[in-house]
Design an enzyme around this catalytic site. Structure first.
Site, short mmCIF file in Angstrom:
data_model
loop_
_atom_site.label_atom_id
_atom_site.label_comp_id
_atom_site.label_asym_id
_atom_site.label_seq_id
_atom_site.Cartn_x
_atom_site.Cartn_y
_atom_site.Cartn_z
N ARG A 203 136.44 -12.53 -46.47
CA ARG A 203 137.47 -13.44 -45.97
C ARG A 203 138.69 -12.67 -45.45
O ARG A 203 139.40 -13.14 -44.57
CB ARG A 203 137.88 -14.44 -47.06
CG ARG A 203 138.94 -15.42 -46.62
CD ARG A 203 138.94 -16.70 -47.47
NE ARG A 203 139.04 -16.41 -48.88
CZ ARG A 203 140.20 -16.23 -49.54
NH1 ARG A 203 141.34 -16.29 -48.89
NH2 ARG A 203 140.20 -16.00 -50.84
N TYR A 256 141.25 -30.18 -23.67
CA TYR A 256 139.95 -30.45 -24.28
C TYR A 256 140.11 -31.58 -25.29
O TYR A 256 141.08 -31.64 -26.06
CB TYR A 256 139.47 -29.16 -24.95
CG TYR A 256 138.40 -29.32 -26.00
CD1 TYR A 256 137.17 -29.90 -25.70
CD2 TYR A 256 138.61 -28.85 -27.30
CE1 TYR A 256 136.18 -30.03 -26.67
CE2 TYR A 256 137.62 -28.96 -28.26
CZ TYR A 256 136.42 -29.56 -27.95
OH TYR A 256 135.45 -29.69 -28.89
N ASP A 328 144.78 -21.84 -23.98
CA ASP A 328 143.34 -21.87 -24.24
C ASP A 328 142.66 -21.34 -22.98
O ASP A 328 142.67 -21.99 -21.94
CB ASP A 328 142.88 -23.30 -24.54
CG ASP A 328 141.40 -23.39 -24.91
OD1 ASP A 328 140.62 -22.48 -24.52
OD2 ASP A 328 141.01 -24.37 -25.57
N LYS A 353 131.40 -20.89 -26.73
CA LYS A 353 130.92 -21.10 -25.38
C LYS A 353 130.38 -19.81 -24.77
O LYS A 353 129.19 -19.52 -24.88
CB LYS A 353 132.02 -21.70 -24.52
CG LYS A 353 132.21 -23.21 -24.69
CD LYS A 353 132.73 -23.61 -26.06
CE LYS A 353 133.00 -25.10 -26.16
NZ LYS A 353 133.52 -25.48 -27.49
#
Length: 537
Positions: A203, A256, A328, A353
């Site tokens: 983590r 988005y 973004d 993506k």
């Protein structure tokens, strides 16, 4: 300056390149076909050998993605100084000028589309004689710190392992481990206190995702990068680390759908003062960005309409007011657009993506300065939205083909966009490099490729849109994007289905709007599939 004659590798036109001696740039544009190429290396040699340079043969180096560009024409070649009597015949192309100029300067000669303007003001430069060339060859220090092109960076990434008995494995190791053990308690304390390098718990760090972070920082030309378990984890963690409850945030009115949903539900619950504005309108944006504003969040190109926002303008307005700018950059990727070059502070990516590229991975990334990302790193540790070793390995493997895939995506997409724009059953087509796009000139200035998303509006309503999408054979039906395969979706019933109707209306997300994620298949096959489906509408 050196004068060099070559043949354009796309249209065959003979060109004379005028190369400033102090230049470190590698781009030039053919005034005949507007194709932009990059020169990998150049430097003076003896007069007998001439000044010889290699045109980069990587597909990703051909940054002007025009439909007439033929991949078969991208064989490597060389630039050789021609006899003086040929120099008068060839068109002049300036290369090596800075990619960006100050805001008060109008012409950016190195940008696509500006080559012809540059030609008009150039005077003839004679090729250097042998003595000048030999003197330069002896007195010029070799370049040892020339930045690698993105097509090279993605292949030669940092590997999360080293030499073992003189052998270097070419496959990357996978550190599929939740924790790391130590020889002594003292070692564990030092590593966990960051007094010496190492890993303790995935983590907080893992060799796999640390390696891909180094690659992303180089691609985006930032000091640092962080990876996350998803694109929305990257967005949410960045917002939480940057904006406090009650603080003002100016967000783009075209975003988005998942991001809008986050702001609708989580942002308002956290007490953020959210002010939507169209970032294409400089006056409206300047008015909204008050000195009380903490952060500005936007996209370009936007999802799903491919609207283009002026990066220079946003960066300047935010810097003047001390506002953190966040973009973004998912649609463009660092292959086609590097917002940090324009002064944008923080860049987020949904790596699901194009970084993954094969529809089998969830990941996200944030890039920026070490100072900006310090707080985001701390929030990532405490919120826990990190990658595991295997997913980081998949991300790193996907990025190795990012440059190649993005070029093919871009070539296919521009071809499809142009065909759709001419079809009688299409009301409007939206693509950054489509000449009818209002943001076309700006896109050509700040992007080297138009991306892989083409949106368009059909004549009719939802019934016609549904009939069209259902008739597609090669295009799969799905709500995401970025894979090697082509996808079709209706945004109003996909990524934007969870936002309000008023918000969809304000964004222009109508029921007949179709978003295509263009894959890497044959563009002719893809167009036949689309044309056949259009016949049924």
């Amino acid at each position: 300056m050196k004068s060099t004659v070559i043949n354009c590798h796309y249209c065959g036109t003979k060109l004379r390149l005028v190369i400033p001696k102090a230049s470190r740039q590698r781009r030039f544009e053919c005034p005949n076909c507007n194709a932009v190429s990059k020169i990998a290396n150049y430097g003076p040699k003896s007069a007998a050998d001439g000044i010889e340079s290699r045109i980069a043969s990587s597909d990703a180096d051909r940054t002007s993605l025009l439909p007439e560009d033929d991949l078969a024409k991208s064989e490597p070649g060389s630039i050789v100084v021609s006899p003086e009597n040929e120099l008068e015949e060839a068109p002049v192309v300036l290369i090596g000028f800075p990619r960006r100029k100050d805001a008060n300067e109008e012409n950016v000669l190195d940008e696509p589309g500006n080559g012809k303007e540059a030609i008009e003001d150039v005077t003839h430069e004679e090729a250097p004689d042998a003595e000048e060339d030999d003197a330069e060859a002896q007195n010029t220090e070799p370049e040892v710190d020339v930045p690698l092109d993105a097509a090279t960076l993605v292949v030669h990434q940092p590997m999360p392992h080293g030499e073992e008995n003189g052998v270097f494995p070419r496959g990357d190791f996978i550190y599929q481990s939740s924790l790391f053990s130590f020889k002594t308690v003292e070692d564990m304390i030092d590593v966990m206190a960051q007094k010496k390098p190492g890993y303790s718990y995935t983590r907080s760090g893992n060799p796999n995702f640390r390696a891909v972070e180094k690659t992303l920082a180089k691609l985006d030309k930032t000091e640092e990068a962080l990876v996350f378990a998803s694109g929305l984890a990257a967005i949410a963690t960045t917002i939480f680390a940057t904006v406090r409850p009650g603080e003002r945030m100016v967000i783009g009115s075209h975003l988005y759908g998942g991001t809008v949903q986050f702001f609708n539900r989580v942002g308002k619950d956290q007490g953020f003062e959210l002010v939507p504005v169209d970032y294409r309108d400089p006056d409206a944006l300047a008015e909204a960005l008050t000195t009380e504003t903490k952060a500005a969040y936007f996209e370009t190109p936007t999802n799903p309409h491919n609207h283009i926002v002026d990066l220079d303008m946003v960066s300047r307005l935010c810097r003047e007011r001390g506002i953190v700018s966040i973009i973004d950059n998912t649609f463009a990727t660092p292959i086609f657009q590097r917002p940090a070059e324009y002064g944008i502070d923080i860049i987020v990516h949904s790596g699901t993506k194009y970084f993954g590229g094969h529809s089998d991975l969830m990941c996200g990334a944030v890039c920026g300065s070490e100072d900006r990302l310090k707080s985001i790193r701390s929030y990532r540790l405490n919120l826990g939205g990190v990658l595991n070793g295997f997913d980081a390995w998949l991300m790193q493997r996907g990025i190795k083909t990012l440059a190649l895939r993005m070029e093919r995506h871009g070539l296919n997409s521009l071809f499809i966009a142009r065909e759709l724009s001419k079809h009688p059953k299409v009301r409007a087509a939206y693509y950054p490099f489509l000449e009818s796009n209002p943001g076309y000139s700006l896109a050509r200035k700040q992007m080297s490729g138009g991306g892989a998303i083409v949106s368009f509006e059909l004549d009719g309503g939802f019934d016609e849109a549904k009939r069209f999408v259902n008739a597609l054979k090669l295009f799969a039906r799905g709500p995401s994007l970025g894979g090697v395969e082509s996808l079709a979706s209706i945004p109003a019933f996909g990524a934007h289905r969870f936002i309000t109707q008023d918000q969809r209306d304000a964004m222009g997300v109508a029921d007949n709007l179709i978003r295509l994620s263009i894959g890497i298949e044959s563009k002719e096959d893809l167009w036949r599939d689309l044309a056949n489906a259009l016949r049924l509408v």
